[in-house]
Scaffold this motif. Structure first.
Motif: not given
Length: 197
Positions: A3-4, A35, A39, A173
């Motif tokens: 995960s960003t 992802t 996010s 993302r």
């Protein structure tokens, strides 16, 4: 892909939560399902990512995702509080064919699904769409733009999508983009239910 999202922390479930709503995110291997869950989730997502080993060579086609070093082996799980009494649970399905047996269980009780697509590998989306149509599950198709590619009209034609299926672009993302995909799905589900009443 991890995960960003850096703000996903331990957010306790509200005591007022009464309704649990379930959404499944499906698609081919390496399209960004983990992802997307990471996010948009308000909690640190549960992830069953494991390091890819030589045992997957010849089984999983990683030729188009060479930078990928981990893969989902069961499912990803995240949560979003929609209203004080409604909670949305997100399940990211594994993309490899050898894990498809998990999908029917993930579809059980779901309101709808997101089919995440990489235009470099459109054929990887056919099974997802086929299974959702078989289960009569409302879904949207979201093109996760990794690079320039065909137009949405060309994608719709290649996937033989009916005009009723929403088709949008996204960046898995980014939280606002992932939220937009989920909002589009919820609106589609509501429209589908109104059409049946």
């Amino acid at each position: 892909m991890p995960s960003t999202t850096s703000d996903a922390v331990r957010t306790p479930l509200r005591g007022t939560a009464l309704d649990a709503l379930k959404i499944v995110i499906v698609g081919g291997f390496g399209v960004g399902k983990t992802t997307m869950v990471g996010s948009v989730s308000e909690i640190r997502p549960l992830s069953t990512e494991e390091v890819m080993t030589q045992a997957s060579e010849g089984i999983d086609d990683a030729s188009r995702v060479r930078a990928k070093t981990t893969t989902t082996v069961a499912f990803d799980f995240g949560r979003i509080t929609v209203t004080p009494d409604k909670v949305l649970y997100l399940f990211g399905a594994p993309g490899q064919q050898r894990f498809w047996f998990v999908w029917d269980q993930l579809f059980a009780g779901s309101l709808g699904a997101v089919v995440l697509v990489d235009t470099r590998r459109l054929q990887d989306s056919w099974y997802s769409i086929d299974r959702l149509e078989h289960h009569k599950t409302p879904f949207v198709v979201a093109v996760n733009r990794f690079a320039d590619g065909p137009s949405l009209e060309a994608v719709r034609e290649a996937l033989a999508l009916s005009p009723e299926v929403p088709l949008i672009e996204c960046d898995a993302r980014k939280r606002p983009s992932s939220k937009h995909v989920l909002i589009t799905l919820v609106k589609h589900i509501a429209g589908t239910r109104e059409g049946k009443s």
